[in-house]
Write an enzyme that holds these catalytic residues in place. Structure first.
Site, mmCIF file in Angstrom:
data_model
loop_
_atom_site.group_PDB
_atom_site.id
_atom_site.type_symbol
_atom_site.label_atom_id
_atom_site.label_comp_id
_atom_site.label_asym_id
_atom_site.label_seq_id
_atom_site.Cartn_x
_atom_site.Cartn_y
_atom_site.Cartn_z
ATOM 1 N N HIS A 134 5.305 5.316 13.118
ATOM 2 C CA HIS A 134 5.658 5.983 12.059
ATOM 3 C C HIS A 134 4.644 6.673 11.383
ATOM 4 C CE1 HIS A 134 4.646 2.974 8.884
ATOM 5 N NE2 HIS A 134 5.195 2.211 9.813
ATOM 6 N N ASP A 163 0.863 -1.146 0.132
ATOM 7 C CA ASP A 163 -0.037 0.032 -0.039
ATOM 8 C C ASP A 163 0.697 1.381 0.055
ATOM 9 O OD1 ASP A 163 1.120 -0.007 2.497
ATOM 10 O OD2 ASP A 163 -0.719 -0.237 3.693
ATOM 11 N N ARG A 198 1.571 8.506 9.565
ATOM 12 C CA ARG A 198 1.103 9.649 9.194
ATOM 13 C C ARG A 198 0.022 10.211 9.891
ATOM 14 N NH1 ARG A 198 4.266 9.271 4.621
ATOM 15 N NH2 ARG A 198 4.679 10.917 3.304
ATOM 16 N N GLU A 227 -2.626 5.037 2.900
ATOM 17 C CA GLU A 227 -2.129 3.563 2.596
ATOM 18 C C GLU A 227 -3.610 3.014 2.065
ATOM 19 O OE1 GLU A 227 -0.752 5.098 5.049
ATOM 20 O OE2 GLU A 227 1.260 4.825 4.735
ATOM 21 N N GLU A 260 -0.028 -9.209 -1.053
ATOM 22 C CA GLU A 260 -0.632 -8.718 -0.114
ATOM 23 C C GLU A 260 -1.689 -7.736 -0.294
ATOM 24 O OE1 GLU A 260 0.680 -5.609 2.936
ATOM 25 O OE2 GLU A 260 1.331 -7.254 4.091
ATOM 26 N N HIS A 310 12.079 5.493 13.932
ATOM 27 C CA HIS A 310 12.017 5.590 12.431
ATOM 28 C C HIS A 310 12.588 7.121 11.984
ATOM 29 C CE1 HIS A 310 10.095 6.204 8.331
ATOM 30 N NE2 HIS A 310 9.695 4.914 8.738
#
Ligand code: UD1
Ligand code: UDP
Length: 374
Positions: free
Chosen positions: A214, A98, A216, A134, A120, A246
């Site tokens: 991590h 994604d 967003r 994503e 996936e 990260h």
């Protein structure tokens, strides 16, 4: 007759971890030709994985810039990836999951009338804003895809409900488990220097809480709240928090500002994959917003608190080895404290459970592809 050509393309750490078992499976056969292209949407994090698994890309677009924007990255991939297609002229393009790399590579393949294979496939929250971007990257990639490799029956059902033909879907398990098996085997044979350093840092008398983050949608207030929660949890002298941070500047800043220098908290650079899976195995509890870690931890029998409000990976939640806690400070602290103090609650969650497959996903993907080229 010329062999059919397959091009694998990926750009970030998790895509690399999950695509490499498929690449290795393809490299062991001779019926189709395959090449590897990395966009290097991630640089250091990607290189750690390539180096551990000894994969040398045929094309490296080297696109990462510090603090990159989604639009900037998208346009750079679109432009550069076209040149790889022109050079290699693949019949099939494999993308994973994604990310921006996956969606834009799939789009470029479509513009060139090349078949898209999606590893996936079919995970959904049906919430456009979570995970962001994503969920939409994965949905759009799915619309373009010709062959869908779904990790679980539930993800296959999502695709069927969207009108994808069953003949174009294969339920494979998640290749993250294939990678975990490969990785653990390598680590058992050869303990790396990084792992020896970790052995020095870890206090075996204390319960190890491993943290990553991590996403967003957690930037800003979410990360502040997560860090305040970790600060509270680390006040217990019997706990040791290990947090490989990260490299995204939106993560680095709040984490180092709030947690650096605290007793019982070790902020580390992102760990090479082999050191990270060794750490997961050593840990008592994992607190994360990562997709991949949610999938790996249940097969190591480690309870996971997931700092997200939604998940496209409901299988481990349903099995009781993962709990969604969002980013609310009180909720993170109370659930972590409960698991750290209440042995019965802990034991209930820490059963080894593997909803994401048996480590043979890559082979199933290869067999499907070989059938297609016969
Ligand atoms: C990306 C993916 C996300 C995936 C995550 C895995 C998108 C939109 N996001 O998010 O789906 O879950 O990777 O980690 O595709 N950086 C470095 N070195 C690195 C990697 C990142 O310095 O090796 C820094 C750079 O400043 C970079 C920033 O992190 O600009 C953000 O990287 P980016 O790939 O855009 O987003 P991630 O949050 O890593
Ligand atoms: N990982 C790693 N080093 C770290 C943290 C995570 O190698 O310091 C691995 C982890 O084992 C998992 C993957 O990276 O396979 C998850 O990546 P990330 O959380 O960045 O992305 P997501 O899975 O959320 O897309």
């Amino acid at each position: 007759m010329e062999k059919e050509k397959v091009l694998f393309v990926f750009g970030t750490r998790p895509e690399a971890i999950k695509m490499i078992p498929v690449i290795k499976a393809f490299q062991k056969q001779e019926e189709v030709a395959s090449k590897v292209c990395v966009t290097a949407q991630h640089r250091e994090l990607l290189d750690q994985v390539l180096s551990f698994f000894e994969v040398k890309p045929d094309y490296d677009l080297d696109l990462m810039t510090k603090g990159q924007t989604l639009s900037g990255l998208t346009s750079r991939i679109l432009d550069s990836f076209q040149r790889v297609i022109d050079d290699f002229e693949p019949d099939y393009i494999y993308v994973h999951g994604d990310t921006t790399t996956s969606f834009v590579a799939a789009l470029t393949a479509f513009y060139n009338s090349i078949k898209v294979c999606h590893v996936e496939a079919g995970l959904r929250t049906f919430n456009k804003w979570s995970p962001y971007p994503e969920e939409i990257n994965r949905q759009l990639t799915g619309r373009i895809t010709d062959y869908h490799f779904a990790p679980t029956q539930a993800s296959a059902m999502n695709l069927i409900n969207e009108g994808v033909f069953e003949k174009d879907i294969v339920v494979t398990g998640n290749t993250v488990i294939d990678a975990l098996h490969l990785g653990l085997e390598k680590v058992r044979l050869n303990k790396t220097d990084q792992i020896r350093v970790l052995e020095e840092i870890i206090d075996d008398e204390k319960k190890l809480v491993l943290v990553t983050g991590h996403r967003r949608e957690n930037f800003g207030d979410g990360f502040l709240s997560i860090c305040e929660a970790l600060k509270d949890i680390a006040q217990d002298k019997n706990i040791q928090v290990i947090y490989p941070v990260h490299l995204n500047p939106n993560v680095q800043k709040p984490v180092y500002e709030i947690l650096d220098g605290l007793d019982n908290v070790h902020l580390l650079p992102p760990m090479p994959y082999e050191a990270f899976i060794w750490l997961m195995d050593k840990s008592y509890l994992i607190i994360t917003d990562s997709g991949g870690v949610q999938e790996e931890a249940p097969s190591l029998g480690k309870p996971v608190l997931v700092m997200r409000d939604t998940t496209e990976r409901p299988e481990a939640v349903e099995a009781g080895t993962v709990i969604l806690v969002g980013t609310d400070k009180e909720k993170i602290v109370s659930e972590a404290t409960r698991l750290l103090k209440d042995v019965d609650a802990y034991n209930k969650m820490s059963r080894t459970h593997n909803p994401y497959g048996d480590g043979k996903a890559a082979q199933k993907i290869l067999e499907f592809q070989l059938d297609k080229v016969k």
